[in-house]
Design a protein around this motif. Structure first.
Motif, PDB file in Angstrom:
ATOM      1  N   GLY A 150       0.780  -1.232   0.000  1.00 13.84           N
ATOM      2  CA  GLY A 150       0.000   0.000   0.000  1.00 13.84           C
ATOM      3  C   GLY A 150       0.807   1.274   0.000  1.00 13.84           C
ATOM      4  O   GLY A 150       0.281   2.349   0.337  1.00 13.84           O
ATOM      5  N   LEU A 151       2.056   1.217  -0.385  1.00  7.21           N
ATOM      6  CA  LEU A 151       2.909   2.411  -0.350  1.00  7.21           C
ATOM      7  C   LEU A 151       2.405   3.521  -1.259  1.00  7.21           C
ATOM      8  O   LEU A 151       2.529   4.711  -0.933  1.00  7.21           O
ATOM      9  N   PHE A 157       1.851   7.485  -0.375  1.00 12.28           N
ATOM     10  CA  PHE A 157       2.347   8.651  -1.125  1.00 12.28           C
ATOM     11  C   PHE A 157       1.191   9.597  -1.443  1.00 12.28           C
ATOM     12  O   PHE A 157       1.311  10.821  -1.280  1.00 12.28           O
ATOM     13  N   ASP A 158       0.073   9.034  -1.904  1.00 14.30           N
ATOM     14  CA  ASP A 158      -1.082   9.872  -2.237  1.00 14.30           C
ATOM     15  C   ASP A 158      -1.592  10.612  -1.006  1.00 14.30           C
ATOM     16  O   ASP A 158      -1.940  11.801  -1.079  1.00 14.30           O
ATOM     17  N   ALA A 159      -1.632   9.919   0.136  1.00 17.39           N
ATOM     18  CA  ALA A 159      -2.119  10.547   1.366  1.00 17.39           C
ATOM     19  C   ALA A 159      -1.214  11.686   1.802  1.00 17.39           C
ATOM     20  O   ALA A 159      -1.691  12.751   2.217  1.00 17.39           O
ATOM     21  N   LEU A 160       0.100  11.466   1.712  1.00 20.28           N
ATOM     22  CA  LEU A 160       1.034  12.509   2.131  1.00 20.28           C
ATOM     23  C   LEU A 160       0.830  13.787   1.327  1.00 20.28           C
ATOM     24  O   LEU A 160       0.947  14.900   1.865  1.00 20.28           O
ATOM     25  N   ALA A 161       0.505  13.647   0.056  1.00 20.83           N
ATOM     26  CA  ALA A 161       0.284  14.825  -0.801  1.00 20.83           C
ATOM     27  C   ALA A 161      -0.895  15.660  -0.333  1.00 20.83           C
ATOM     28  O   ALA A 161      -0.989  16.842  -0.670  1.00 20.83           O
ATOM     29  N   HIS A 162      -1.795  15.077   0.455  1.00 18.44           N
ATOM     30  CA  HIS A 162      -2.968  15.793   0.948  1.00 18.44           C
ATOM     31  C   HIS A 162      -2.835  16.203   2.410  1.00 18.44           C
ATOM     32  O   HIS A 162      -3.785  16.700   3.005  1.00 18.44           O
ATOM     33  N   LEU A 163      -1.650  15.991   2.974  1.00 18.99           N
ATOM     34  CA  LEU A 163      -1.388  16.389   4.352  1.00 18.99           C
ATOM     35  C   LEU A 163      -0.549  17.664   4.375  1.00 18.99           C
ATOM     36  O   LEU A 163       0.167  17.969   3.416  1.00 18.99           O
ATOM     37  N   ALA A 181      11.297   7.816  -7.825  1.00 24.95           N
ATOM     38  CA  ALA A 181      10.889   8.916  -8.696  1.00 24.95           C
ATOM     39  C   ALA A 181       9.789   9.739  -8.032  1.00 24.95           C
ATOM     40  O   ALA A 181       9.797  10.981  -8.093  1.00 24.95           O
ATOM     41  N   ARG A 182       8.843   9.078  -7.384  1.00 28.98           N
ATOM     42  CA  ARG A 182       7.789   9.807  -6.671  1.00 28.98           C
ATOM     43  C   ARG A 182       8.361  10.581  -5.487  1.00 28.98           C
ATOM     44  O   ARG A 182       7.934  11.698  -5.196  1.00 28.98           O
ATOM     45  N   ALA A 183       9.343   9.996  -4.817  1.00 30.82           N
ATOM     46  CA  ALA A 183       9.948  10.674  -3.674  1.00 30.82           C
ATOM     47  C   ALA A 183      10.652  11.953  -4.112  1.00 30.82           C
ATOM     48  O   ALA A 183      10.616  12.974  -3.402  1.00 30.82           O
ATOM     49  N   ARG A 184      11.268  11.930  -5.286  1.00 31.43           N
ATOM     50  CA  ARG A 184      11.970  13.126  -5.772  1.00 31.43           C
ATOM     51  C   ARG A 184      11.004  14.276  -6.068  1.00 31.43           C
ATOM     52  O   ARG A 184      11.415  15.442  -6.094  1.00 31.43           O
ATOM     53  N   LEU A 185       9.746  13.975  -6.277  1.00 28.97           N
ATOM     54  CA  LEU A 185       8.752  15.010  -6.559  1.00 28.97           C
ATOM     55  C   LEU A 185       8.111  15.570  -5.290  1.00 28.97           C
ATOM     56  O   LEU A 185       7.206  16.403  -5.372  1.00 28.97           O
ATOM     57  N   VAL A 210     -12.021   4.422   3.503  1.00 30.60           N
ATOM     58  CA  VAL A 210     -11.738   5.612   4.307  1.00 30.60           C
ATOM     59  C   VAL A 210     -10.695   6.472   3.599  1.00 30.60           C
ATOM     60  O   VAL A 210     -10.004   6.012   2.684  1.00 30.60           O
ATOM     61  N   ASP A 211     -10.561   7.693   4.050  1.00 30.74           N
ATOM     62  CA  ASP A 211      -9.554   8.630   3.546  1.00 30.74           C
ATOM     63  C   ASP A 211      -8.297   8.462   4.395  1.00 30.74           C
ATOM     64  O   ASP A 211      -8.284   8.839   5.571  1.00 30.74           O
ATOM     65  N   LEU A 212      -7.246   7.885   3.807  1.00 31.53           N
ATOM     66  CA  LEU A 212      -6.033   7.611   4.576  1.00 31.53           C
ATOM     67  C   LEU A 212      -5.424   8.893   5.121  1.00 31.53           C
ATOM     68  O   LEU A 212      -4.975   8.940   6.279  1.00 31.53           O
TER      69      LEU A 212
END
Length: 378
Positions: A212-213, A217-223, A245-249, A323-325
């Protein structure tokens, strides 16, 4: 009592994650019993690349590392040693699923009349839980053959009731024993202080789609930007590159550290405020227990056997698809995470001791040996 463990990979092959530590903990504990002679038969595979080989370390029981020739653990010398090793043993414990050692162990143990304990380590549960699991047709074929070949007196070892329910849907009618994994609880952990609005999220496990990583990543973008994420672990190279690659963004909010163990792992837990494991399937999730042992509260999913996090006041177990992570992480971050971590640590010390796990396996092994002796007498 002579106990043989047959396992595709063994310590110090820690690349393969939690099962390596769990199997070693079983062997370490059982080998200390006065009347037990324990041996381990495994491959020398230390990672996915064919040249990744373990450097054996000194252990208080003999371990034979057969030379891996191909695949995950294809080691002809392991197969050649199996007949004599199983003939020697009073009870055989095979770990792993969908790989080379399992079916040969079943065939030989059945032919020689030896009782078997089988630890699938969550693989059967993952196949049942995860509709997108790869190679489903091959896995179903393996299960069909295994069900035909397994010895009559084989026992399925699972670590939680949830794993038992899911696994037995694929192997109905098989005897099973629930023995949870144990966790080492450090004598001392650094005292955490509240850090204002900053929240350091932590993930430590194998890097794999079922964990579920990507949802994390998606959840962190909304925090808020005060939330950061540290990721520890290794996995398939192409998947790791995608995560990197996602981490670099992320403007530095996501940091990937690779594999850690020992003191480095403890130091990683010491830097975390909240451990997040948004997994789609876990038979046990030893990293959850490790986080709690280090006084780090946990957010995980109902696809793991950690529903009691809420009851013990040391985390939250959520229904990830519904739920919304990000909202769940944000809500938990408003709690007193320091006190929650201390409650989790006390729970691990009380209910997940090594002694309890070893007692469980000793009783299982001795029961199977006694049953076999009674059958011979009859």
């Amino acid at each position: 009592m002579k106990v043989l463990h047959v396992v595709p990979t063994f310590y110090p092959a820690t690349y393969w994650g939690g099962p390596i530590w769990s199997t070693k903990a079983i062997c370490d504990g059982i080998a200390k019993l006065d009347d037990v002679d324990l041996r381990v038969l495994t491959s020398d595979a230390a990672g996915p690349a064919i040249n990744d080989r373990v450097t054996p370390t000194k252990l208080p029981y003999p371990v034979y590392y057969a030379h891996r020739m191909a695949g995950h653990c294809i080691a002809p010398q392991l197969l050649l040693r199996l007949p004599r090793a199983i003939q020697w043993a009073d009870v055989v414990h095979v770990t792993g699923t969908y790989n080379m050692p399992t079916l040969p162990v079943f065939i030989l143990a059945r032919a020689l009349g030896k009782p078997v304990v089988w630890s699938p380590r969550g693989a059967l549960q993952a196949t049942q839980d995860w509709p997108d699991a790869p190679n489903l047709a091959i896995k179903r074929g393996f299960e069909h053959v295994a069900n035909l070949l397994r010895p009559r007196n084989a026992v399925l070892h699972v670590t939680a009731a949830q794993e038992a329910r899911q696994s037995l849907r694929r192997f109905g009618g098989m005897a099973h024993a629930i023995i949870p994994n144990a966790v080492d609880v450090p004598a001392h952990v650094p005292r955490r202080e509240r850090q204002g609005p900053k929240r350091r999220l932590m993930y430590l496990s194998r890097l794999h789609p079922k964990k579920g990583l990507e949802a994390l990543f998606d959840a962190l973008a909304h925090l808020p930007a005060t939330f950061t994420l540290d990721i520890y672990g290794t996995g398939d190279a192409s998947y790791v590159r995608m995560l990197e690659a996602r981490a670099r963004l992320s403007n530095g909010r996501v940091r990937m550290h690779g594999h850690v163990e020992g003191a480095a792992k403890s130091a990683a837990f010491a830097q975390a405020d909240l451990f997040v494991l948004p997994s789609h399937s876990e038979n046990f999730g030893i990293v959850v227990a490790e986080a709690l042992a280090h006084a780090v509260p946990v957010l995980t999913t109902q696809a793991t056997p950690w529903q009691d996090l809420d009851r013990h006041g040391c985390g939250r177990c959520i229904d990830l698809p519904n739920v919304d992570l990000a909202a769940q992480i944000a809500a938990l971050a408003t709690c007193d995470l320091v006190d929650m971590g201390q409650r989790g640590r006390a729970w691990m010390r009380r209910d997940f001791s090594t002694a309890a796990m070893v007692d469980g396996f000793e009783a299982l092994y001795r029961g199977l040996v006694m049953q076999k002796r009674q059958e011979v007498i009859a």
